[in-house]
Design a protein around this motif. Structure first.
Motif, mmCIF file in Angstrom:
data_model
loop_
_atom_site.group_PDB
_atom_site.id
_atom_site.type_symbol
_atom_site.label_atom_id
_atom_site.label_comp_id
_atom_site.label_asym_id
_atom_site.label_seq_id
_atom_site.Cartn_x
_atom_site.Cartn_y
_atom_site.Cartn_z
ATOM 1 N N ALA A 23 0.809 -1.220 0.000
ATOM 2 C CA ALA A 23 0.000 0.000 0.000
ATOM 3 C C ALA A 23 0.841 1.269 0.000
ATOM 4 O O ALA A 23 0.327 2.348 0.303
ATOM 5 N N ARG A 24 2.109 1.184 -0.373
ATOM 6 C CA ARG A 24 3.008 2.326 -0.261
ATOM 7 C C ARG A 24 2.496 3.550 -1.017
ATOM 8 O O ARG A 24 2.466 4.657 -0.476
ATOM 9 N N GLU A 25 2.103 3.381 -2.258
ATOM 10 C CA GLU A 25 1.625 4.515 -3.034
ATOM 11 C C GLU A 25 0.331 5.087 -2.453
ATOM 12 O O GLU A 25 0.130 6.303 -2.427
ATOM 13 N N ARG A 47 -0.742 13.077 1.284
ATOM 14 C CA ARG A 47 -0.927 14.307 0.516
ATOM 15 C C ARG A 47 -2.310 14.911 0.731
ATOM 16 O O ARG A 47 -2.466 16.128 0.756
ATOM 17 N N GLN A 48 -3.312 14.079 0.907
ATOM 18 C CA GLN A 48 -4.655 14.599 1.162
ATOM 19 C C GLN A 48 -4.738 15.254 2.540
ATOM 20 O O GLN A 48 -5.405 16.277 2.720
ATOM 21 N N ILE A 49 -4.063 14.659 3.503
ATOM 22 C CA ILE A 49 -4.048 15.226 4.858
ATOM 23 C C ILE A 49 -3.316 16.563 4.879
ATOM 24 O O ILE A 49 -3.714 17.505 5.566
ATOM 25 N N ASP A 50 -2.262 16.662 4.082
ATOM 26 C CA ASP A 50 -1.418 17.855 4.076
ATOM 27 C C ASP A 50 -1.921 18.942 3.133
ATOM 28 O O ASP A 50 -1.382 20.048 3.105
ATOM 29 N N ALA A 51 -2.987 18.641 2.384
ATOM 30 C CA ALA A 51 -3.419 19.565 1.332
ATOM 31 C C ALA A 51 -3.867 20.919 1.876
ATOM 32 O O ALA A 51 -3.520 21.971 1.326
ATOM 33 N N LEU A 52 -4.670 20.919 2.944
ATOM 34 C CA LEU A 52 -5.147 22.193 3.489
ATOM 35 C C LEU A 52 -4.005 23.054 4.022
ATOM 36 O O LEU A 52 -3.937 24.246 3.689
ATOM 37 N N PRO A 53 -3.093 22.518 4.836
ATOM 38 C CA PRO A 53 -1.967 23.357 5.274
ATOM 39 C C PRO A 53 -1.167 23.927 4.107
ATOM 40 O O PRO A 53 -0.727 25.087 4.155
ATOM 41 N N ARG A 54 -0.980 23.150 3.051
ATOM 42 C CA ARG A 54 -0.222 23.639 1.898
ATOM 43 C C ARG A 54 -0.933 24.804 1.215
ATOM 44 O O ARG A 54 -0.305 25.805 0.856
ATOM 45 N N LEU A 55 -2.246 24.696 1.056
ATOM 46 C CA LEU A 55 -2.979 25.773 0.397
ATOM 47 C C LEU A 55 -3.071 27.022 1.269
ATOM 48 O O LEU A 55 -3.016 28.143 0.772
ATOM 49 N N LEU A 56 -3.218 26.820 2.574
ATOM 50 C CA LEU A 56 -3.289 27.971 3.473
ATOM 51 C C LEU A 56 -1.964 28.736 3.515
ATOM 52 O O LEU A 56 -1.938 29.922 3.860
ATOM 53 N N ALA A 111 5.331 7.447 -0.396
ATOM 54 C CA ALA A 111 5.843 8.068 0.819
ATOM 55 C C ALA A 111 5.740 7.072 1.957
ATOM 56 O O ALA A 111 4.862 6.226 1.960
ATOM 57 N N PRO A 112 6.641 7.141 2.940
ATOM 58 C CA PRO A 112 6.581 6.227 4.072
ATOM 59 C C PRO A 112 5.417 6.569 4.996
ATOM 60 O O PRO A 112 4.807 7.639 4.900
ATOM 61 N N VAL A 113 5.139 5.650 5.926
ATOM 62 C CA VAL A 113 4.038 5.852 6.867
ATOM 63 C C VAL A 113 4.241 7.099 7.713
ATOM 64 O O VAL A 113 3.273 7.796 8.037
ATOM 65 N N ASP A 114 5.487 7.407 8.046
ATOM 66 C CA ASP A 114 5.700 8.565 8.915
ATOM 67 C C ASP A 114 5.298 9.879 8.243
ATOM 68 O O ASP A 114 5.105 10.894 8.911
ATOM 69 N N ALA A 115 5.142 9.877 6.911
ATOM 70 C CA ALA A 115 4.646 11.078 6.238
ATOM 71 C C ALA A 115 3.216 11.376 6.660
ATOM 72 O O ALA A 115 2.802 12.540 6.713
ATOM 73 N N ILE A 116 2.456 10.341 6.982
ATOM 74 C CA ILE A 116 1.087 10.542 7.450
ATOM 75 C C ILE A 116 1.094 11.216 8.816
ATOM 76 O O ILE A 116 0.309 12.135 9.081
ATOM 77 N N ASP A 117 1.983 10.785 9.694
ATOM 78 C CA ASP A 117 2.094 11.419 11.012
ATOM 79 C C ASP A 117 2.440 12.897 10.881
ATOM 80 O O ASP A 117 1.840 13.761 11.532
ATOM 81 N N SER A 118 3.416 13.191 10.019
ATOM 82 C CA SER A 118 3.844 14.567 9.834
ATOM 83 C C SER A 118 2.722 15.419 9.253
ATOM 84 O O SER A 118 2.463 16.542 9.720
ATOM 85 N N ALA A 119 2.024 14.877 8.270
ATOM 86 C CA ALA A 119 0.924 15.613 7.654
ATOM 87 C C ALA A 119 -0.203 15.853 8.649
ATOM 88 O O ALA A 119 -0.818 16.925 8.668
ATOM 89 N N ALA A 120 -0.475 14.856 9.494
ATOM 90 C CA ALA A 120 -1.538 14.996 10.492
ATOM 91 C C ALA A 120 -1.215 16.106 11.485
ATOM 92 O O ALA A 120 -2.105 16.870 11.890
ATOM 93 N N SER A 136 -8.384 -0.399 3.216
ATOM 94 C CA SER A 136 -8.977 -1.622 3.772
ATOM 95 C C SER A 136 -8.938 -2.744 2.748
ATOM 96 O O SER A 136 -8.555 -3.881 3.043
ATOM 97 N N ARG A 137 -9.341 -2.437 1.524
ATOM 98 C CA ARG A 137 -9.423 -3.473 0.501
ATOM 99 C C ARG A 137 -8.046 -3.893 0.001
ATOM 100 O O ARG A 137 -7.838 -5.040 -0.363
ATOM 101 N N ALA A 138 -7.092 -2.972 0.032
ATOM 102 C CA ALA A 138 -5.750 -3.287 -0.471
ATOM 103 C C ALA A 138 -4.950 -4.140 0.503
ATOM 104 O O ALA A 138 -4.117 -4.949 0.095
ATOM 105 N N THR A 139 -5.195 -3.948 1.797
ATOM 106 C CA THR A 139 -4.360 -4.607 2.802
ATOM 107 C C THR A 139 -5.071 -5.679 3.601
ATOM 108 O O THR A 139 -4.421 -6.492 4.267
ATOM 109 N N GLY A 140 -6.404 -5.672 3.572
ATOM 110 C CA GLY A 140 -7.150 -6.604 4.410
ATOM 111 C C GLY A 140 -7.250 -6.143 5.853
ATOM 112 O O GLY A 140 -7.856 -6.817 6.682
#
Length: 249
Positions: free
Chosen positions: A43-45, A52-61, A90-99, A144-148
């Motif tokens: 599920a890397r991609e 990127r979706q999580i980080d989208a609002l901060p980037r636009l602001l 992107a690695p999983v830690d990118a999600i933490d940073s974006a959050a 969910s569907r990609a990883t089970g």
């Protein structure tokens, strides 16, 4: 004869949008950390796209305020005009940073009176955040569907996503001959034809929220949903709705 009148876009309260996006981000973070190495590789991609979706609002602001004095893009138009970009790995830690970045701007950034730049036109910050709720909900289901590994969907995020896509269908196929029902969150009339005014509509399509999200975005087909018993269509014109799907690609 004049054509169908476009309905005023549905309004979303900033507090509810803020709560929904925060809740779904947290469910994504928990799921990402629970994946084993094999699941993360698979599920890397997708994980990168979620970041990127999580980080989208901060980037636009962080970008210059649009010169527009009023919104140029509403939520249903975003659905119909959006072409999804390629997913970035992107690695999983990118999600933490974006959050963390998202949480830092949500309190003041999700507003009805602020515009953010978008390549399709200036958009209200609260409306753009609604689009992130939709993206996060859809891609949580993808994960969910990609990883089970079942990724929980926040009820409010699921409700918002259901209504956004139902409203987009009503905009794409305006009319009153057929009613789409997605209990308990949405019911819209669509498709040109004889107008229904009272009682039970002669043409009804009904499905559950998750199946509707998959139908509306091309993740499943009309025939597959019908065969699985998750989609019911009654009336001569109801099946014509299949030709209007998906609404978000």
């Amino acid at each position: 004869m004049s054509g169908p009148v476009r309905r005023k876009p549905r309004a979303y309260h900033p507090d509810r949008v803020r709560d929904a996006v925060l809740a779904q981000v947290e469910f994504v973070r928990l799921a990402a950390h629970d994946l084993d190495d094999e699941q993360r590789a698979k599920a890397r991609e997708l994980l990168g796209h979620l970041a990127r979706q999580i980080d989208a609002l901060p980037r636009l602001l962080a970008e210059p305020v649009p010169r527009a004095v009023r919104p140029q893009l509403d939520i249903p138009s975003w659905v119909l005009e959006t072409v999804h970009e390629e997913r970035d790995a992107a690695p999983v830690d990118a999600i933490d940073s974006a959050a963390e970045e998202l949480e830092a701007v949500l309190e003041t950034g999700v507003r009805e009176d602020a515009l953010v730049p978008h390549h399709l036109g200036a958009m209200r910050a609260v409306d753009f955040t609604v689009t992130r709720v939709v993206e996060l909900t859809l891609h949580s289901d993808d994960l969910s569907r990609a990883t089970g590994r079942q990724v929980q969907l926040d009820r409010a995020a699921l409700a918002i996503s259901t209504r956004v896509l139902a409203d987009a269908l009503a905009l794409k196929a305006p009319g009153s001959s057929t009613e789409l029902r997605v209990p308990p969150f949405a019911a819209v009339q669509c498709l040109a034809g004889p107008r229904h005014t009272r009682g039970t509509p002669p043409n009804v399509v009904e499905t559950d929220p998750l199946t509707w999200l998959r139908l509306a975005t091309g993740r499943t087909t009309w025939d597959a949903a019908t065969a699985a018993g998750r989609l019911r269509a009654s009336g001569e014109r109801a099946t014509a709705l299949a030709a209007e799907l998906p609404v978000l690609v």
